[in-house]
Design a protein around this motif. Structure first.
Motif, mmCIF file in Angstrom:
data_model
loop_
_atom_site.group_PDB
_atom_site.id
_atom_site.type_symbol
_atom_site.label_atom_id
_atom_site.label_comp_id
_atom_site.label_asym_id
_atom_site.label_seq_id
_atom_site.Cartn_x
_atom_site.Cartn_y
_atom_site.Cartn_z
ATOM 1 N N ILE A 70 0.813 -1.217 0.000
ATOM 2 C CA ILE A 70 0.000 0.000 0.000
ATOM 3 C C ILE A 70 0.850 1.272 0.000
ATOM 4 C CG2 ILE A 70 -1.948 -1.115 1.136
ATOM 5 C CD1 ILE A 70 -1.020 0.267 3.754
ATOM 6 N N GLY A 71 2.168 1.118 0.136
ATOM 7 C CA GLY A 71 3.034 2.295 0.150
ATOM 8 C C GLY A 71 4.461 1.925 0.475
ATOM 9 N N ASN A 72 5.261 2.936 0.755
ATOM 10 C CA ASN A 72 6.672 2.752 1.108
ATOM 11 C C ASN A 72 7.025 3.534 2.361
ATOM 12 O OD1 ASN A 72 7.626 1.135 -1.149
ATOM 13 N ND2 ASN A 72 7.327 2.952 -2.409
ATOM 14 N N GLN A 86 -0.560 3.808 13.596
ATOM 15 C CA GLN A 86 -1.736 4.659 13.470
ATOM 16 C C GLN A 86 -1.931 5.146 12.031
ATOM 17 O OE1 GLN A 86 -3.962 5.273 16.097
ATOM 18 N NE2 GLN A 86 -5.191 5.940 14.339
ATOM 19 N N SER A 87 -0.839 5.544 11.382
ATOM 20 C CA SER A 87 -0.925 6.024 10.000
ATOM 21 C C SER A 87 -1.404 4.924 9.069
ATOM 22 C CB SER A 87 0.437 6.546 9.535
ATOM 23 O OG SER A 87 0.779 7.731 10.217
ATOM 24 N N LYS A 88 -0.926 3.715 9.306
ATOM 25 C CA LYS A 88 -1.338 2.576 8.485
ATOM 26 C C LYS A 88 -2.831 2.299 8.658
ATOM 27 C CE LYS A 88 0.339 -2.122 7.546
ATOM 28 N NZ LYS A 88 1.330 -3.145 7.990
ATOM 29 N N GLN A 89 -3.295 2.314 9.901
ATOM 30 C CA GLN A 89 -4.714 2.082 10.180
ATOM 31 C C GLN A 89 -5.579 3.180 9.552
ATOM 32 O OE1 GLN A 89 -4.860 1.887 14.442
ATOM 33 N NE2 GLN A 89 -4.253 -0.268 14.532
ATOM 34 N N ASP A 90 -5.158 4.427 9.695
ATOM 35 C CA ASP A 90 -5.921 5.547 9.151
ATOM 36 C C ASP A 90 -5.985 5.480 7.626
ATOM 37 O OD1 ASP A 90 -6.269 6.459 11.706
ATOM 38 O OD2 ASP A 90 -4.724 8.016 11.589
ATOM 39 N N TYR A 91 -4.864 5.120 7.017
ATOM 40 C CA TYR A 91 -4.829 5.048 5.557
ATOM 41 C C TYR A 91 -5.777 3.959 5.041
ATOM 42 C CZ TYR A 91 -3.218 4.622 0.772
ATOM 43 O OH TYR A 91 -3.181 4.571 -0.597
ATOM 44 N N LEU A 92 -5.732 2.796 5.683
ATOM 45 C CA LEU A 92 -6.604 1.700 5.257
ATOM 46 C C LEU A 92 -8.078 2.067 5.448
ATOM 47 C CD1 LEU A 92 -4.632 -1.351 6.680
ATOM 48 C CD2 LEU A 92 -4.935 -0.753 4.278
ATOM 49 N N LYS A 93 -8.380 2.742 6.532
ATOM 50 C CA LYS A 93 -9.762 3.136 6.804
ATOM 51 C C LYS A 93 -10.265 4.129 5.752
ATOM 52 C CE LYS A 93 -12.631 5.192 10.458
ATOM 53 N NZ LYS A 93 -12.615 5.753 11.835
ATOM 54 N N GLU A 94 -9.415 5.073 5.372
ATOM 55 C CA GLU A 94 -9.831 6.131 4.449
ATOM 56 C C GLU A 94 -9.829 5.677 2.993
ATOM 57 O OE1 GLU A 94 -7.333 9.518 5.160
ATOM 58 O OE2 GLU A 94 -7.616 9.391 7.331
ATOM 59 N N HIS A 95 -8.979 4.717 2.650
ATOM 60 C CA HIS A 95 -8.786 4.402 1.233
ATOM 61 C C HIS A 95 -8.971 2.916 0.919
ATOM 62 C CE1 HIS A 95 -7.363 8.473 0.513
ATOM 63 N NE2 HIS A 95 -6.556 8.347 1.551
ATOM 64 N N TRP A 96 -9.700 2.195 1.771
ATOM 65 C CA TRP A 96 -9.883 0.777 1.533
ATOM 66 C C TRP A 96 -10.661 0.507 0.242
ATOM 67 C CZ3 TRP A 96 -7.501 -3.360 2.302
ATOM 68 C CH2 TRP A 96 -8.107 -4.609 2.140
ATOM 69 N N GLU A 97 -11.651 1.347 -0.070
ATOM 70 C CA GLU A 97 -12.414 1.156 -1.301
ATOM 71 C C GLU A 97 -11.520 1.320 -2.528
ATOM 72 O OE1 GLU A 97 -15.489 0.058 -1.645
ATOM 73 O OE2 GLU A 97 -15.488 -0.172 0.538
ATOM 74 N N TYR A 98 -10.605 2.291 -2.460
ATOM 75 C CA TYR A 98 -9.646 2.495 -3.563
ATOM 76 C C TYR A 98 -8.754 1.271 -3.734
ATOM 77 C CZ TYR A 98 -5.294 4.160 -5.726
ATOM 78 O OH TYR A 98 -4.172 4.296 -6.511
ATOM 79 N N ILE A 99 -8.272 0.720 -2.633
ATOM 80 C CA ILE A 99 -7.401 -0.462 -2.685
ATOM 81 C C ILE A 99 -8.164 -1.648 -3.273
ATOM 82 C CG2 ILE A 99 -6.095 -2.109 -1.277
ATOM 83 C CD1 ILE A 99 -5.570 0.254 0.667
ATOM 84 N N LYS A 100 -9.379 -1.884 -2.803
ATOM 85 C CA LYS A 100 -10.173 -3.001 -3.309
ATOM 86 C C LYS A 100 -10.455 -2.864 -4.801
ATOM 87 C CE LYS A 100 -13.752 -3.029 -0.621
ATOM 88 N NZ LYS A 100 -15.066 -3.494 -0.086
ATOM 89 N N MET A 156 5.591 7.788 5.592
ATOM 90 C CA MET A 156 4.857 6.788 4.824
ATOM 91 C C MET A 156 4.439 7.458 3.523
ATOM 92 S SD MET A 156 1.315 4.850 5.885
ATOM 93 C CE MET A 156 0.445 3.763 4.753
ATOM 94 N N VAL A 157 4.892 6.896 2.399
ATOM 95 C CA VAL A 157 4.620 7.465 1.082
ATOM 96 C C VAL A 157 3.568 6.615 0.390
ATOM 97 C CG1 VAL A 157 5.621 8.203 -1.108
ATOM 98 C CG2 VAL A 157 7.015 8.236 0.966
ATOM 99 N N THR A 158 2.417 7.206 0.053
ATOM 100 C CA THR A 158 1.309 6.479 -0.560
ATOM 101 C C THR A 158 0.857 7.188 -1.834
ATOM 102 O OG1 THR A 158 -0.550 7.666 0.454
ATOM 103 C CG2 THR A 158 0.544 5.978 1.800
ATOM 104 N N SER A 159 -0.083 6.583 -2.527
ATOM 105 C CA SER A 159 -0.659 7.210 -3.723
ATOM 106 C C SER A 159 -1.462 8.454 -3.378
ATOM 107 C CB SER A 159 -1.584 6.215 -4.440
ATOM 108 O OG SER A 159 -0.869 5.077 -4.853
ATOM 109 N N HIS A 160 -1.769 8.640 -2.093
ATOM 110 C CA HIS A 160 -2.590 9.764 -1.666
ATOM 111 C C HIS A 160 -1.824 10.745 -0.781
ATOM 112 C CE1 HIS A 160 -5.331 6.395 -2.579
ATOM 113 N NE2 HIS A 160 -6.105 7.343 -3.064
#
Length: 222
Positions: free
Chosen positions: A164-166, A205-219, A188-192
């Motif tokens: 999901i990122g680097n 915390q950043s990982k959890q927040d990112y997944l919560k906000e962008h899970w639909e994009y990942i799926k 944490m470097v992501t597409s967003h």
């Protein structure tokens, strides 16, 4: 904001910006930047400008583009066009009596100069010569000097591992704003965009927040 054409797969962007990717060599880019600053002076662009160039190290000068030059010619053109030209106009907009305040952000590709003796240390150098470095007010380095300094961030879902990122080290190499320098941080470097991860707690915390906000994009993209 982007709109997606499902038939062609193309993305169309709409927003308060100008995007131009129609350049073959450095002189075309610097001429275009100067044309924006000229339009500003005439009142046709009646607001401050933030100009972003990505990336300066991937574009040759006109002579090199035509097969007649090389690295030294690229560096010479950057020194003339940036150091003696555009930098003066950008810096001039920071004066107290200036109507506008302009900013130039440049992404560059670094290379490592190896030490000339066994006791020396490798040095980060900017592609295209020293002009960009010398005329910069604030310089960030992503990664290490000796190696990439980047690692993947993965998540496990339904038995599959998804990146999901680097993780990237980040440091301030030069700061003429307030002279302070962060010698080693982590992002944490992501597409967003970027997220904090200096400590293990911040990373979690950043990982959890990112997944919560962008899970639909990942799926959708997986």
């Amino acid at each position: 904001f982007p709109s997606h054409d499902t038939a062609t797969g193309e993305l169309e962007w709409d927003g308060f910006y100008i995007f131009n990717n129609n350049f073959d060599y450095i002189e075309q880019i610097t001429d275009y930047i100067n044309s924006l600053l000229d339009a500003q002076e005439k009142g046709d662009l009646d607001y401050s400008l933030c100009i972003m160039w990505d990336s300066v190290g991937s574009v040759p000068c006109k002579m090199t583009y035509e097969g007649k030059g090389g690295k030294q010619h690229n560096a010479s053109v950057l020194a003339d066009k940036i150091g003696m030209g555009i930098n003066q106009r950008i810096s001039g907009s920071r004066k107290s009596d200036s109507k506008y305040e302009n900013t130039l952000i440049i992404v560059n590709q670094p290379w490592v100069e190896l030490p000339d003796n066994i006791y020396g240390q490798p040095k980060i150098k900017a592609k295209g010569g020293e002009s960009i470095w010398l005329n910069s007010t604030l310089v960030f380095l992503f990664g290490n000097e000796k190696n990439a300094g980047i690692s993947k961030i993965d998540v496990q879902t339904k038995g599959k591992k998804i990146k999901i990122g680097n993780r990237s080290k980040v440091s301030v190499l030069k700061n003429h704003v307030n002279s302070l320098s962060l010698l080693e941080g982590k992002l944490m470097v992501t597409s967003h965009g970027f997220r904090k991860m200096k400590t293990p707690e911040e990373e979690k915390q950043s990982k959890q927040d990112y997944l919560k906000e962008h899970w639909e994009y990942i799926k959708e993209n997986m």
